[in-house]
Scaffold this motif. Structure first.
Motif, PDB file in Angstrom:
ATOM      1  N   GLY A 121       2.051   3.170 -10.201  1.00 26.66           N
ATOM      2  CA  GLY A 121       1.036   3.977  -9.535  1.00 26.66           C
ATOM      3  C   GLY A 121       1.520   4.495  -8.201  1.00 26.66           C
ATOM      4  O   GLY A 121       2.675   4.297  -7.816  1.00 26.66           O
ATOM      5  N   SER A 122       0.618   5.139  -7.473  1.00 29.17           N
ATOM      6  CA  SER A 122       0.979   5.704  -6.169  1.00 29.17           C
ATOM      7  C   SER A 122       0.718   4.736  -5.029  1.00 29.17           C
ATOM      8  O   SER A 122       1.371   4.819  -3.979  1.00 29.17           O
ATOM      9  CB  SER A 122       0.201   7.002  -5.932  1.00 29.17           C
ATOM     10  N   LEU A 123      -0.222   3.789  -5.195  1.00 30.08           N
ATOM     11  CA  LEU A 123      -0.574   2.907  -4.085  1.00 30.08           C
ATOM     12  C   LEU A 123       0.591   2.020  -3.662  1.00 30.08           C
ATOM     13  O   LEU A 123       0.811   1.775  -2.475  1.00 30.08           O
ATOM     14  CB  LEU A 123      -1.783   2.048  -4.461  1.00 30.08           C
ATOM     15  N   VAL A 124       1.371   1.554  -4.630  1.00 29.20           N
ATOM     16  CA  VAL A 124       2.479   0.653  -4.316  1.00 29.20           C
ATOM     17  C   VAL A 124       3.560   1.337  -3.481  1.00 29.20           C
ATOM     18  O   VAL A 124       4.379   0.670  -2.842  1.00 29.20           O
ATOM     19  CB  VAL A 124       3.090   0.076  -5.614  1.00 29.20           C
ATOM     20  N   ALA A 125       3.540   2.662  -3.444  1.00 28.47           N
ATOM     21  CA  ALA A 125       4.538   3.411  -2.679  1.00 28.47           C
ATOM     22  C   ALA A 125       4.134   3.588  -1.214  1.00 28.47           C
ATOM     23  O   ALA A 125       4.805   4.300  -0.466  1.00 28.47           O
ATOM     24  CB  ALA A 125       4.768   4.781  -3.311  1.00 28.47           C
ATOM     25  N   ARG A 126       3.074   2.897  -0.771  1.00 26.58           N
ATOM     26  CA  ARG A 126       2.631   3.064   0.631  1.00 26.58           C
ATOM     27  C   ARG A 126       3.601   2.424   1.620  1.00 26.58           C
ATOM     28  O   ARG A 126       3.611   2.763   2.800  1.00 26.58           O
ATOM     29  CB  ARG A 126       1.230   2.482   0.815  1.00 26.58           C
ATOM     30  N   ASP A 127       4.424   1.465   1.154  1.00 21.78           N
ATOM     31  CA  ASP A 127       5.361   0.761   2.023  1.00 21.78           C
ATOM     32  C   ASP A 127       6.795   1.080   1.597  1.00 21.78           C
ATOM     33  O   ASP A 127       7.089   1.166   0.403  1.00 21.78           O
ATOM     34  CB  ASP A 127       5.102  -0.751   1.924  1.00 21.78           C
ATOM     35  N   ASP A 128       7.667   1.238   2.572  1.00 26.26           N
ATOM     36  CA  ASP A 128       9.065   1.594   2.283  1.00 26.26           C
ATOM     37  C   ASP A 128       9.726   0.617   1.314  1.00 26.26           C
ATOM     38  O   ASP A 128      10.506   1.023   0.449  1.00 26.26           O
ATOM     39  CB  ASP A 128       9.888   1.627   3.571  1.00 26.26           C
ATOM     40  N   ASN A 129       9.446  -0.671   1.438  1.00 26.76           N
ATOM     41  CA  ASN A 129      10.132  -1.680   0.642  1.00 26.76           C
ATOM     42  C   ASN A 129       9.844  -1.517  -0.844  1.00 26.76           C
ATOM     43  O   ASN A 129      10.764  -1.353  -1.656  1.00 26.76           O
ATOM     44  CB  ASN A 129       9.729  -3.086   1.114  1.00 26.76           C
ATOM     45  N   SER A 130       8.574  -1.565  -1.210  1.00 24.90           N
ATOM     46  CA  SER A 130       8.223  -1.413  -2.625  1.00 24.90           C
ATOM     47  C   SER A 130       8.530  -0.012  -3.132  1.00 24.90           C
ATOM     48  O   SER A 130       8.920   0.158  -4.294  1.00 24.90           O
ATOM     49  CB  SER A 130       6.741  -1.746  -2.846  1.00 24.90           C
ATOM     50  N   ARG A 131       8.370   0.991  -2.267  1.00 20.93           N
ATOM     51  CA  ARG A 131       8.666   2.367  -2.692  1.00 20.93           C
ATOM     52  C   ARG A 131      10.151   2.528  -3.035  1.00 20.93           C
ATOM     53  O   ARG A 131      10.495   3.134  -4.058  1.00 20.93           O
ATOM     54  CB  ARG A 131       8.268   3.368  -1.612  1.00 20.93           C
ATOM     55  N   ASN A 132      11.021   1.979  -2.219  1.00 22.92           N
ATOM     56  CA  ASN A 132      12.460   2.088  -2.495  1.00 22.92           C
ATOM     57  C   ASN A 132      12.829   1.359  -3.786  1.00 22.92           C
ATOM     58  O   ASN A 132      13.667   1.838  -4.562  1.00 22.92           O
ATOM     59  CB  ASN A 132      13.262   1.540  -1.318  1.00 22.92           C
TER      60      ASN A 132
END
Length: 294
Positions: A121-132
């Motif tokens: 989903g898109s919510l998990v990409a709110r933080d650099d760590n999980s997004r990367n």
């Protein structure tokens, strides 16, 4: 049976009178597992009882937890849920939490590489760590399913566009569809025109748009399929869209006709909305009786 990896938040939905285990990817994983797929959850929890209870729940559901990390420096996810008179939810999502810090590992890379579908989903990409970590895992996935979950202020246009461009399947609700279409410069007014606009702009052949009580529309390999919804008494809408998506993915991966797939998925979403919590147990006989009551 398909191998499916779900990536993202696992958390506690805290209502005024009680709390329930949730998080969109967890809800999708739980529903997929109920249809006997081989499901792995990639996420992170904090130490202590809150995280342990989520881990135990996933195991009881039959979901593979080998890719759920335990962080000692961050707490387990928590969301304060407020329901209006119609049962529609609004959310206060605590930050930062363990699921914001999902690490890239050989274990989760191997799980995604060996899967038939990768749900995020898109919510998990709110933080650099999980997004990367997500960006790395996307490159290993065969079939990428993007579930938009627009929770202000936790998204940017740039991240949404990147994830849509990578996806093979995108799921919106109707409000999200119009919002994203406007971001992309669409001048169209109708839902179908904007759906096709996004399909063309992102080169995505599979897109689904949910319309609350009015059902959903599915674009699948150039053709539109519709369900007009079911008349129910809404208890709460938390998780209804997630169960809908999990059911739809299950049906399509099982090569069910897209019209039958969207009808079945809408029925499951409606059954969840007329129940309390995101993950009520629903049997095949419950679904059949709901669709064909006579």
């Amino acid at each position: 049976m398909s191998k499916i990896v779900c990536f993202g938040e696992v958390l506690w939905d805290v209502f005024p009178t009680h709390k329930k285990i949730g998080g969109a990817p967890l809800n999708v994983a739980s529903r997929l597992q109920s249809f006997n797929h081989d499901v792995t959850m990639v996420s992170a929890i904090g130490k202590g009882k809150s995280g342990a209870d989520i881990m135990q729940y996933l195991k009881e559901q039959g979901v593979n937890t080998s890719c759920v990390q335990v962080h000692y420096e961050y707490k387990t996810g928590k969301v304060k849920v407020m329901l209006n008179a119609q049962g529609s939810a609004s959310y206060d999502i605590k930050y930062p939490r363990a699921w914001d810090k999902i690490r890239l590992t050989e274990v989760n890379k191997k799980a995604v590489k060996g899967s038939d579908a990768f749900v995020f989903g898109s919510l998990v990409a709110r933080d650099d760590n999980s997004r990367n970590t997500l960006y790395e895992l996307i490159e290993l996935a065969k079939y990428k399913i993007f579930d938009l979950n627009l929770r202000p202020p936790y998204y940017t246009k740039e991240v949404l566009f990147y994830l849509m461009d990578k996806a093979n399947f995108i799921k919106f609700n109707d409000e999200e569809l119009y919002e994203v279409s406007e971001y992309m410069g669409s001048k169209y007014k109708s839902l179908e025109q904007n759906l096709m606009f996004i399909s063309e702009k992102t080169n995505t052949k599979h897109i689904c748009v949910t319309k609350g009580s009015h059902g959903a529309v599915l674009l699948y390999d150039g053709k539109l399929y519709y369900n007009s919804g079911f008349l129910i008494k809404v208890i709460d809408t938390v998780g209804a869209g997630d169960s809908f998506l999990g059911t739809l993915i299950s049906q399509l991966l099982n090569k069910v006709n897209p019209q039958e797939a969207i009808d079945f998925a809408c029925a499951v979403g409606a059954l969840v909305a007329q129940s309390e919590g995101a993950n009520p147990e629903i049997s095949s006989s419950d679904i059949d009786a709901f669709i064909n009551p006579y």
